[in-house]
Design a protein around this motif. Structure first.
Motif, PDB file in Angstrom:
ATOM      1  N   VAL A 191       0.881  -1.171   0.000  1.00  0.00           N
ATOM      2  CA  VAL A 191       0.000   0.000   0.000  1.00  0.00           C
ATOM      3  C   VAL A 191       0.919   1.221   0.000  1.00  0.00           C
ATOM      4  CG1 VAL A 191      -1.851   1.220   1.195  1.00  0.00           C
ATOM      5  CG2 VAL A 191      -1.727  -1.270   1.336  1.00  0.00           C
ATOM      6  N   PRO A 192       0.916   1.988  -1.071  1.00  0.00           N
ATOM      7  CA  PRO A 192       1.837   3.127  -1.150  1.00  0.00           C
ATOM      8  C   PRO A 192       1.438   4.256  -0.199  1.00  0.00           C
ATOM      9  CG  PRO A 192       0.405   3.095  -3.062  1.00  0.00           C
ATOM     10  CD  PRO A 192       0.113   1.845  -2.288  1.00  0.00           C
ATOM     11  N   ASN A 193       2.432   5.028   0.191  1.00  0.00           N
ATOM     12  CA  ASN A 193       2.207   6.139   1.123  1.00  0.00           C
ATOM     13  C   ASN A 193       1.203   7.154   0.593  1.00  0.00           C
ATOM     14  OD1 ASN A 193       3.960   5.129   3.047  1.00  0.00           O
ATOM     15  ND2 ASN A 193       5.724   6.225   2.221  1.00  0.00           N
ATOM     16  N   TRP A 194       1.229   7.440  -0.704  1.00  0.00           N
ATOM     17  CA  TRP A 194       0.311   8.439  -1.256  1.00  0.00           C
ATOM     18  C   TRP A 194      -1.137   8.002  -1.088  1.00  0.00           C
ATOM     19  CZ3 TRP A 194      -3.060   7.040  -5.040  1.00  0.00           C
ATOM     20  CH2 TRP A 194      -2.743   5.944  -5.823  1.00  0.00           C
ATOM     21  N   LEU A 195      -1.386   6.703  -1.153  1.00  0.00           N
ATOM     22  CA  LEU A 195      -2.749   6.200  -1.010  1.00  0.00           C
ATOM     23  C   LEU A 195      -3.193   6.271   0.455  1.00  0.00           C
ATOM     24  CD1 LEU A 195      -5.082   5.074  -2.619  1.00  0.00           C
ATOM     25  CD2 LEU A 195      -4.044   2.815  -2.460  1.00  0.00           C
ATOM     26  N   VAL A 196      -2.308   5.921   1.362  1.00  0.00           N
ATOM     27  CA  VAL A 196      -2.618   6.020   2.799  1.00  0.00           C
ATOM     28  C   VAL A 196      -2.834   7.483   3.187  1.00  0.00           C
ATOM     29  CG1 VAL A 196      -1.704   5.683   5.130  1.00  0.00           C
ATOM     30  CG2 VAL A 196      -1.369   3.912   3.403  1.00  0.00           C
ATOM     31  N   LEU A 197      -1.929   8.346   2.749  1.00  0.00           N
ATOM     32  CA  LEU A 197      -2.008   9.761   3.093  1.00  0.00           C
ATOM     33  C   LEU A 197      -3.270  10.415   2.529  1.00  0.00           C
ATOM     34  CD1 LEU A 197      -0.537  11.987   4.596  1.00  0.00           C
ATOM     35  CD2 LEU A 197       0.715  12.484   2.492  1.00  0.00           C
ATOM     36  N   SER A 198      -3.647  10.052   1.318  1.00  0.00           N
ATOM     37  CA  SER A 198      -4.867  10.640   0.747  1.00  0.00           C
ATOM     38  C   SER A 198      -6.096  10.237   1.560  1.00  0.00           C
ATOM     39  CB  SER A 198      -5.031  10.242  -0.722  1.00  0.00           C
ATOM     40  OG  SER A 198      -5.228   8.853  -0.852  1.00  0.00           O
ATOM     41  N   GLY A 199      -6.157   8.996   2.011  1.00  0.00           N
ATOM     42  CA  GLY A 199      -7.278   8.569   2.854  1.00  0.00           C
ATOM     43  C   GLY A 199      -7.299   9.279   4.187  1.00  0.00           C
ATOM     44  N   ALA A 200      -6.116   9.476   4.782  1.00  0.00           N
ATOM     45  CA  ALA A 200      -6.040  10.177   6.069  1.00  0.00           C
ATOM     46  C   ALA A 200      -6.465  11.638   5.915  1.00  0.00           C
ATOM     47  CB  ALA A 200      -4.623  10.081   6.631  1.00  0.00           C
ATOM     48  N   ILE A 201      -6.014  12.281   4.861  1.00  0.00           N
ATOM     49  CA  ILE A 201      -6.381  13.682   4.628  1.00  0.00           C
ATOM     50  C   ILE A 201      -7.879  13.818   4.381  1.00  0.00           C
ATOM     51  CG2 ILE A 201      -6.135  15.595   2.983  1.00  0.00           C
ATOM     52  CD1 ILE A 201      -3.153  14.763   2.760  1.00  0.00           C
ATOM     53  N   LEU A 202      -8.428  12.905   3.600  1.00  0.00           N
ATOM     54  CA  LEU A 202      -9.878  12.939   3.338  1.00  0.00           C
ATOM     55  C   LEU A 202     -10.673  12.729   4.623  1.00  0.00           C
ATOM     56  CD1 LEU A 202      -9.974  10.976  -0.027  1.00  0.00           C
ATOM     57  CD2 LEU A 202     -10.548  13.394   0.304  1.00  0.00           C
ATOM     58  N   ALA A 203     -10.206  11.817   5.476  1.00  0.00           N
ATOM     59  CA  ALA A 203     -10.900  11.570   6.747  1.00  0.00           C
ATOM     60  C   ALA A 203     -10.845  12.807   7.641  1.00  0.00           C
ATOM     61  CB  ALA A 203     -10.281  10.368   7.457  1.00  0.00           C
ATOM     62  N   LEU A 204      -9.687  13.426   7.721  1.00  0.00           N
ATOM     63  CA  LEU A 204      -9.550  14.636   8.534  1.00  0.00           C
ATOM     64  C   LEU A 204     -10.394  15.770   7.981  1.00  0.00           C
ATOM     65  CD1 LEU A 204      -5.709  14.508   9.246  1.00  0.00           C
ATOM     66  CD2 LEU A 204      -7.562  14.094  10.886  1.00  0.00           C
ATOM     67  N   ALA A 205     -10.445  15.889   6.659  1.00  0.00           N
ATOM     68  CA  ALA A 205     -11.273  16.929   6.038  1.00  0.00           C
ATOM     69  C   ALA A 205     -12.749  16.678   6.318  1.00  0.00           C
ATOM     70  CB  ALA A 205     -11.016  16.975   4.535  1.00  0.00           C
ATOM     71  N   ALA A 206     -13.171  15.424   6.248  1.00  0.00           N
ATOM     72  CA  ALA A 206     -14.576  15.097   6.516  1.00  0.00           C
ATOM     73  C   ALA A 206     -14.956  15.479   7.946  1.00  0.00           C
ATOM     74  CB  ALA A 206     -14.826  13.605   6.276  1.00  0.00           C
ATOM     75  N   ILE A 207     -14.085  15.194   8.893  1.00  0.00           N
ATOM     76  CA  ILE A 207     -14.365  15.570  10.282  1.00  0.00           C
ATOM     77  C   ILE A 207     -14.353  17.088  10.428  1.00  0.00           C
ATOM     78  CG2 ILE A 207     -13.548  15.439  12.667  1.00  0.00           C
ATOM     79  CD1 ILE A 207     -12.346  12.700  11.955  1.00  0.00           C
ATOM     80  N   GLY A 208     -13.351  17.722   9.847  1.00  0.00           N
ATOM     81  CA  GLY A 208     -13.206  19.170   9.964  1.00  0.00           C
ATOM     82  C   GLY A 208     -14.373  19.954   9.377  1.00  0.00           C
ATOM     83  N   PHE A 209     -14.935  19.444   8.273  1.00  0.00           N
ATOM     84  CA  PHE A 209     -16.055  20.133   7.629  1.00  0.00           C
ATOM     85  C   PHE A 209     -17.415  19.640   8.109  1.00  0.00           C
ATOM     86  CE2 PHE A 209     -12.741  20.867   4.319  1.00  0.00           C
ATOM     87  CZ  PHE A 209     -12.735  22.246   4.406  1.00  0.00           C
ATOM     88  N   GLY A 210     -17.416  18.798   9.128  1.00  0.00           N
ATOM     89  CA  GLY A 210     -18.682  18.299   9.672  1.00  0.00           C
ATOM     90  C   GLY A 210     -19.398  17.331   8.746  1.00  0.00           C
ATOM     91  N   ALA A 211     -18.650  16.668   7.886  1.00  0.00           N
ATOM     92  CA  ALA A 211     -19.251  15.738   6.925  1.00  0.00           C
ATOM     93  C   ALA A 211     -18.825  14.297   7.191  1.00  0.00           C
ATOM     94  CB  ALA A 211     -18.851  16.150   5.505  1.00  0.00           C
ATOM     95  N   GLN A 212     -18.450  14.001   8.425  1.00  0.00           N
ATOM     96  CA  GLN A 212     -18.018  12.647   8.774  1.00  0.00           C
ATOM     97  C   GLN A 212     -19.216  11.710   8.645  1.00  0.00           C
ATOM     98  OE1 GLN A 212     -17.749   9.800  10.470  1.00  0.00           O
ATOM     99  NE2 GLN A 212     -15.616   9.449  10.037  1.00  0.00           N
ATOM    100  N   PRO A 213     -19.159  10.738   7.742  1.00  0.00           N
ATOM    101  CA  PRO A 213     -20.348   9.926   7.459  1.00  0.00           C
ATOM    102  C   PRO A 213     -20.730   8.923   8.543  1.00  0.00           C
ATOM    103  CG  PRO A 213     -18.480   9.117   6.215  1.00  0.00           C
ATOM    104  CD  PRO A 213     -18.027  10.363   6.902  1.00  0.00           C
ATOM    105  N   PHE A 214     -19.839   8.646   9.483  1.00  0.00           N
ATOM    106  CA  PHE A 214     -20.106   7.603  10.464  1.00  0.00           C
ATOM    107  C   PHE A 214     -20.305   8.151  11.871  1.00  0.00           C
ATOM    108  CE2 PHE A 214     -16.973   5.945   7.299  1.00  0.00           C
ATOM    109  CZ  PHE A 214     -17.920   5.386   6.466  1.00  0.00           C
ATOM    110  N   GLY A 215     -20.438   9.458  11.993  1.00  0.00           N
ATOM    111  CA  GLY A 215     -20.668  10.080  13.294  1.00  0.00           C
ATOM    112  C   GLY A 215     -19.490   9.978  14.237  1.00  0.00           C
ATOM    113  N   VAL A 216     -18.292   9.937  13.700  1.00  0.00           N
ATOM    114  CA  VAL A 216     -17.087   9.804  14.512  1.00  0.00           C
ATOM    115  C   VAL A 216     -16.585  11.192  14.903  1.00  0.00           C
ATOM    116  CG1 VAL A 216     -14.692   8.977  14.496  1.00  0.00           C
ATOM    117  CG2 VAL A 216     -16.478   7.621  13.410  1.00  0.00           C
ATOM    118  N   SER A 217     -16.325  11.386  16.180  1.00  0.00           N
ATOM    119  CA  SER A 217     -15.811  12.662  16.676  1.00  0.00           C
ATOM    120  C   SER A 217     -14.293  12.723  16.481  1.00  0.00           C
ATOM    121  CB  SER A 217     -16.138  12.810  18.163  1.00  0.00           C
ATOM    122  OG  SER A 217     -15.395  11.858  18.908  1.00  0.00           O
TER     123      SER A 217
END
Length: 166
Positions: free
Chosen positions: A23-49
């Motif tokens: 699993v390349p770093n760019w793929l892991v990092l993109s998922g982490a950034i997307l997850a952080l953005a989802a939480i930051g913008f209040g769009a976390q789909p699973f209700g995770v704080s």
């Protein structure tokens, strides 16, 4: 919309890990950034704080780091577990780990059986993954032939579809 983003990321990780056994770093990092953005913008789909996401990332990373330290798992699997923890949080990691471990165990048992009884050499080759380029196409003695990140991704996708209903 971000549930679809997470699902697409999981599919990309699973396909990449099944095909390349990494699993390349760019793929892991993109998922982490997307997850952080989802939480930051209040769009976390699973209700995770924030707290649950960071606890999930830390526990996913640290727990699998033990397997990496013993040579049983690749670094990409460990980093992916941390990024996955950002998406699903701490409480969902246990059922996802259990399901992924059962799938990986079945993969290993089937591979082992096919090594002992060559009923299907082609299937055994598919299960063992591509030969390493670093060793000139020769499989190293401690090859990681189980794509654990792919099984984590599949288990997380199943959790998204069925496990969150409770």
């Amino acid at each position: 919309m971000s549930a679809l983003t997470c699902l697409l990321w999981l599919i990309c990780v699973a396909v990449y890990d099944f095909r390349k056994r990494r699993v390349p770093n760019w793929l892991v990092l993109s998922g982490a950034i997307l997850a952080l953005a989802a939480i930051g913008f209040g769009a976390q789909p699973f209700g995770v704080s924030w707290t649950a996401a960071l606890a999930g990332a830390a526990s996913g990373f640290v727990f699998l780091l033990l397997f990496y330290a013993t040579g049983l798992m690749g670094a990409g699997d460990v980093k992916f577990a941390g990024a996955l923890g950002l998406w699903v949080g701490l409480s969902a990691l246990a059922p996802i780990w259990i399901a992924a471990s059962l799938l990986a165990g079945a993969h290993g048992a089937l591979w082992f059986a096919l090594q002992r009884w060559a009923l299907s050499p082609r299937l055994a080759l598919v299960l063992s993954g591509p030969p390493s380029e670093a060793t000139g196409g020769i499989a190293p003695s401690r090859a990681r032939f189980i794509p654990y990140a792919a099984y984590l991704a599949l288990a997380a996708a199943a959790w998204m579809a069925w496990g969150r209903q409770s």
